[in-house]
Structure formats: C-alpha cells, structure tokens
Scaffold this motif. Structure first.
Motif, PDB file in Angstrom:
ATOM      1  N   CYS A 162      17.247  -0.708 -32.900  1.00 15.17           N
ATOM      2  CA  CYS A 162      16.079  -1.385 -32.457  1.00 15.17           C
ATOM      3  C   CYS A 162      14.572  -1.222 -33.066  1.00 15.17           C
ATOM      4  CB  CYS A 162      15.939  -1.090 -30.929  1.00 15.17           C
ATOM      5  SG  CYS A 162      17.740  -1.651 -29.785  1.00 15.17           S
ATOM      6  N   GLY A 163      14.628  -0.220 -33.759  1.00 16.97           N
ATOM      7  CA  GLY A 163      13.316   0.130 -34.448  1.00 16.97           C
ATOM      8  C   GLY A 163      12.624   0.590 -33.377  1.00 16.97           C
ATOM      9  N   ARG A 164      11.291   0.205 -32.962  1.00 13.34           N
ATOM     10  CA  ARG A 164      10.826   0.892 -31.873  1.00 13.34           C
ATOM     11  C   ARG A 164      11.021   0.311 -30.550  1.00 13.34           C
ATOM     12  NH1 ARG A 164       4.428   1.534 -30.086  1.00 13.34           N
ATOM     13  NH2 ARG A 164       4.841   2.942 -28.529  1.00 13.34           N
ATOM     14  N   HIS A 165      11.700   0.783 -29.807  1.00 10.76           N
ATOM     15  CA  HIS A 165      12.268   0.206 -28.409  1.00 10.76           C
ATOM     16  C   HIS A 165      11.362   0.730 -27.375  1.00 10.76           C
ATOM     17  CE1 HIS A 165      15.199  -0.932 -25.528  1.00 10.76           C
ATOM     18  NE2 HIS A 165      15.268   0.413 -25.138  1.00 10.76           N
ATOM     19  N   VAL A 166      10.604  -0.093 -26.759  1.00 11.61           N
ATOM     20  CA  VAL A 166       9.813   0.169 -25.527  1.00 11.61           C
ATOM     21  C   VAL A 166      10.259  -0.522 -24.702  1.00 11.61           C
ATOM     22  CG1 VAL A 166       7.453   0.203 -24.662  1.00 11.61           C
ATOM     23  CG2 VAL A 166       8.004   0.400 -27.152  1.00 11.61           C
ATOM     24  N   ASN A 167      10.627   0.025 -23.381  1.00 14.57           N
ATOM     25  CA  ASN A 167      11.316  -0.440 -22.223  1.00 14.57           C
ATOM     26  C   ASN A 167      10.423  -0.218 -20.769  1.00 14.57           C
ATOM     27  OD1 ASN A 167      13.331  -1.584 -20.660  1.00 14.57           O
ATOM     28  ND2 ASN A 167      14.666  -0.112 -21.127  1.00 14.57           N
ATOM     29  N   PHE A 168      10.278  -1.239 -20.036  1.00 17.18           N
ATOM     30  CA  PHE A 168       9.578  -0.956 -18.944  1.00 17.18           C
ATOM     31  C   PHE A 168      10.645  -1.721 -17.876  1.00 17.18           C
ATOM     32  CE2 PHE A 168       7.226  -2.166 -15.225  1.00 17.18           C
ATOM     33  CZ  PHE A 168       6.292  -0.971 -14.817  1.00 17.18           C
ATOM     34  N   THR A 169      10.986  -0.708 -16.922  1.00 17.17           N
ATOM     35  CA  THR A 169      12.080  -1.199 -16.214  1.00 17.17           C
ATOM     36  C   THR A 169      11.641  -1.030 -14.641  1.00 17.17           C
ATOM     37  OG1 THR A 169      13.830  -0.572 -17.606  1.00 17.17           O
ATOM     38  CG2 THR A 169      14.378  -0.625 -15.289  1.00 17.17           C
ATOM     39  N   VAL A 170      12.007  -1.908 -13.586  1.00 16.67           N
ATOM     40  CA  VAL A 170      12.052  -1.854 -12.235  1.00 16.67           C
ATOM     41  C   VAL A 170      13.169  -1.586 -11.694  1.00 16.67           C
ATOM     42  CG1 VAL A 170      11.197  -2.958 -10.089  1.00 16.67           C
ATOM     43  CG2 VAL A 170      10.038  -3.652 -12.396  1.00 16.67           C
ATOM     44  N   VAL A 171      13.482  -0.552 -11.166  1.00 24.59           N
ATOM     45  CA  VAL A 171      14.775  -0.040 -10.645  1.00 24.59           C
ATOM     46  C   VAL A 171      14.570  -0.239  -9.203  1.00 24.59           C
ATOM     47  CG1 VAL A 171      16.492   1.829 -10.107  1.00 24.59           C
ATOM     48  CG2 VAL A 171      15.282   1.754 -12.574  1.00 24.59           C
ATOM     49  N   PHE A 172      15.562  -1.050  -8.708  1.00 24.87           N
ATOM     50  CA  PHE A 172      15.329  -1.758  -7.050  1.00 24.87           C
ATOM     51  C   PHE A 172      16.319  -0.604  -6.238  1.00 24.87           C
ATOM     52  CE2 PHE A 172      13.897  -5.257  -9.654  1.00 24.87           C
ATOM     53  CZ  PHE A 172      13.005  -5.815  -8.708  1.00 24.87           C
ATOM     54  N   GLU A 173      15.780  -0.661  -5.179  1.00 23.22           N
ATOM     55  CA  GLU A 173      16.755   0.030  -4.080  1.00 23.22           C
ATOM     56  C   GLU A 173      17.998  -1.008  -3.858  1.00 23.22           C
ATOM     57  OE1 GLU A 173      16.813   2.743  -2.716  1.00 23.22           O
ATOM     58  OE2 GLU A 173      14.336   3.143  -3.008  1.00 23.22           O
ATOM     59  N   PRO A 174      19.104  -0.384  -3.418  1.00 26.67           N
ATOM     60  CA  PRO A 174      20.371  -1.036  -3.457  1.00 26.67           C
ATOM     61  C   PRO A 174      20.169  -2.777  -3.077  1.00 26.67           C
ATOM     62  CG  PRO A 174      20.785   0.958  -2.729  1.00 26.67           C
ATOM     63  CD  PRO A 174      19.195   0.787  -2.897  1.00 26.67           C
ATOM     64  N   THR A 175      19.483  -3.104  -1.981  1.00 23.99           N
ATOM     65  CA  THR A 175      19.521  -4.333  -1.598  1.00 23.99           C
ATOM     66  C   THR A 175      17.855  -5.005  -1.667  1.00 23.99           C
ATOM     67  OG1 THR A 175      18.436  -3.511   0.721  1.00 23.99           O
ATOM     68  CG2 THR A 175      20.948  -4.043   0.443  1.00 23.99           C
ATOM     69  N   GLY A 176      17.145  -4.149  -2.508  1.00 30.68           N
ATOM     70  CA  GLY A 176      15.777  -4.559  -2.686  1.00 30.68           C
ATOM     71  C   GLY A 176      15.698  -5.862  -3.512  1.00 30.68           C
ATOM     72  N   PHE A 177      16.545  -6.003  -4.708  1.00 30.06           N
ATOM     73  CA  PHE A 177      16.243  -7.313  -5.524  1.00 30.06           C
ATOM     74  C   PHE A 177      16.837  -8.393  -4.724  1.00 30.06           C
ATOM     75  CE2 PHE A 177      17.979 -10.245  -8.873  1.00 30.06           C
ATOM     76  CZ  PHE A 177      17.199  -9.888  -9.769  1.00 30.06           C
ATOM     77  N   PHE A 178      17.964  -8.239  -4.064  1.00 31.92           N
ATOM     78  CA  PHE A 178      18.474  -9.484  -3.192  1.00 31.92           C
ATOM     79  C   PHE A 178      17.596  -9.625  -2.138  1.00 31.92           C
ATOM     80  CE2 PHE A 178      20.771 -10.559   0.817  1.00 31.92           C
ATOM     81  CZ  PHE A 178      21.177 -11.777   0.368  1.00 31.92           C
ATOM     82  N   ARG A 179      16.760  -8.782  -1.468  1.00 34.89           N
ATOM     83  CA  ARG A 179      15.840  -9.337  -0.543  1.00 34.89           C
ATOM     84  C   ARG A 179      14.716  -9.898  -0.925  1.00 34.89           C
ATOM     85  NH1 ARG A 179      14.238  -4.352   2.341  1.00 34.89           N
ATOM     86  NH2 ARG A 179      13.355  -5.822   3.791  1.00 34.89           N
ATOM     87  N   LEU A 180      14.156  -9.478  -2.256  1.00 35.44           N
ATOM     88  CA  LEU A 180      12.963 -10.204  -2.719  1.00 35.44           C
ATOM     89  C   LEU A 180      13.209 -11.463  -3.423  1.00 35.44           C
ATOM     90  CD1 LEU A 180      10.904  -7.072  -4.388  1.00 35.44           C
ATOM     91  CD2 LEU A 180      10.241  -8.461  -2.303  1.00 35.44           C
ATOM     92  N   PHE A 181      14.314 -11.496  -4.051  1.00 38.04           N
ATOM     93  CA  PHE A 181      14.735 -12.841  -5.034  1.00 38.04           C
ATOM     94  C   PHE A 181      15.661 -13.492  -4.579  1.00 38.04           C
ATOM     95  CE2 PHE A 181      12.759  -9.472  -7.924  1.00 38.04           C
ATOM     96  CZ  PHE A 181      11.615 -10.056  -8.282  1.00 38.04           C
ATOM     97  N   HIS A 182      16.143 -13.209  -3.505  1.00 33.48           N
ATOM     98  CA  HIS A 182      17.638 -14.075  -2.846  1.00 33.48           C
ATOM     99  C   HIS A 182      18.527 -14.110  -3.881  1.00 33.48           C
ATOM    100  CE1 HIS A 182      14.231 -15.742   0.097  1.00 33.48           C
ATOM    101  NE2 HIS A 182      14.294 -14.342  -0.037  1.00 33.48           N
ATOM    102  N   VAL A 183      18.725 -13.304  -4.664  1.00 30.55           N
ATOM    103  CA  VAL A 183      19.697 -13.196  -5.816  1.00 30.55           C
ATOM    104  C   VAL A 183      20.765 -11.971  -5.626  1.00 30.55           C
ATOM    105  CG1 VAL A 183      20.426 -13.324  -8.401  1.00 30.55           C
ATOM    106  CG2 VAL A 183      18.462 -14.583  -7.525  1.00 30.55           C
TER     107      VAL A 183
END
Length: 171
Positions: free
Chosen positions: A95-116
């Motif tokens: 990847c060369g220079r791999h810069v990664n910014f990640t949001v790690v959600f609580e188990p139901t957090g992604f579902f509750r915010l995005f309905h996915v």
C-alpha cells in the motif's frame, strides 16, 4: 503510541492513536483510531477478525487487498463500511503509505445511527458510498485535508451527530 519495526520487515513504521468519542456519541461509537503504516511491499498483513462494525477511511496511498472469500485482489474504496468479520477476510497488499482513520462502533451503534444492519455488511469491505450515500465522499475529502487526528475526530463527530436525533432507540 508509536511503534518502530526493524528495517526489512513488511512494515517499516507504524503509528497508532486511539481517541474516545464525545459523551453524546459514546453510546454509538466505541472509539476512533488512526494508523499510519509504511509498507515496503515484501509481505501482506491481514485484516483481523472484527467483533464491531466500523467505518474506515483510507487517507494515504490507494490500498489493495486480497480477499480470501472471492480469491482475488481489488483496490479498496477510499471509505469502507464493514460489519462483523468472523474469519480472516482479507490481506492488505503493498500500500505504500497506508493512513487509515477508523470509526469503531458499539455493537448496535452503526445500525442505530444508519439503519443498516451490520449483518448485511459482514465479512466484506463495502464501498461507503453504496452503504451510506454520496456524502461520505465529501467527508473523506475533508479528512484528507485535516491537519491532525483531533481535527479528523471533530469532522467525523460532526457528521455522526447529524444522525443522533434520527437514531433508533436502544432495545
């Protein structure tokens, strides 16, 4: 935290930082993390099994990954939505220079915010635009232009806070 790895290994330098979310987002977001990896191209490194849904932004060089389930490599999207991973899903390639910014959600957090449901996006790095809409590309551009990790956290928190009032209730 900065971890230096001996020269000659697949990863020459790794910087990793983790930040807790603001109190208003704490029930949805477990933490934010940022890693900065310089790979020398001699080896791949695996995506670990993930118990939490995540939204990851690639801010450095484009990143290729070999995906085990489909037995092929592909260029990862600049923003990915990832549900639970119950096995080794992919290996990041040179990847060369791999810069990664990640949001790690609580188990139901992604579902509750995005309905996915994280179940619908499990075991695969889905293009964030397909899962969350075109505005994720605008957020990615702002993250690329940000000066540091704390500015990135502020940008993502602003994006997520717009969804809190429409979030599904805890069950």
């Amino acid at each position: 935290m900065v971890i230096a790895v001996e020269k000659g290994n697949a990863i020459n330098c790794l910087e990793y930082r983790q930040v807790a979310p603001s109190p208003r987002l704490a029930e949805f977001v477990r933490y934010f993390d940022c890693s900065d990896v310089v790979a020398d191209g001699t080896a791949a490194y695996p995506f670990a099994v993930s118990l939490f849904p995540a939204l990851a932004f690639y801010l450095g060089d484009p990143c290729n990954a070999y995906e085990h389930d489909v037995e092929r490599a592909r260029l990862l999207p600049s923003a990915i939505a990832l549900g639970l991973c119950d096995h080794r899903v992919a290996d990041l390639l040179d990847c060369g220079r791999h810069v990664n910014f990640t949001v790690v959600f609580e188990p139901t957090g992604f579902f509750r915010l995005f309905h996915v449901s994280p179940w619908e996006i499990r075991n695969y790095a889905h293009d964030g635009r397909d899962v969350l809409g075109a505005d994720i590309a605008t957020l990615h551009a702002r993250l690329c232009a940000a000066r540091d990790m704390l500015e990135r956290v502020r940008l993502v928190e602003s994006y997520l806070l717009q969804r809190v009032d429409r979030a599904l209730p805890r069950t």
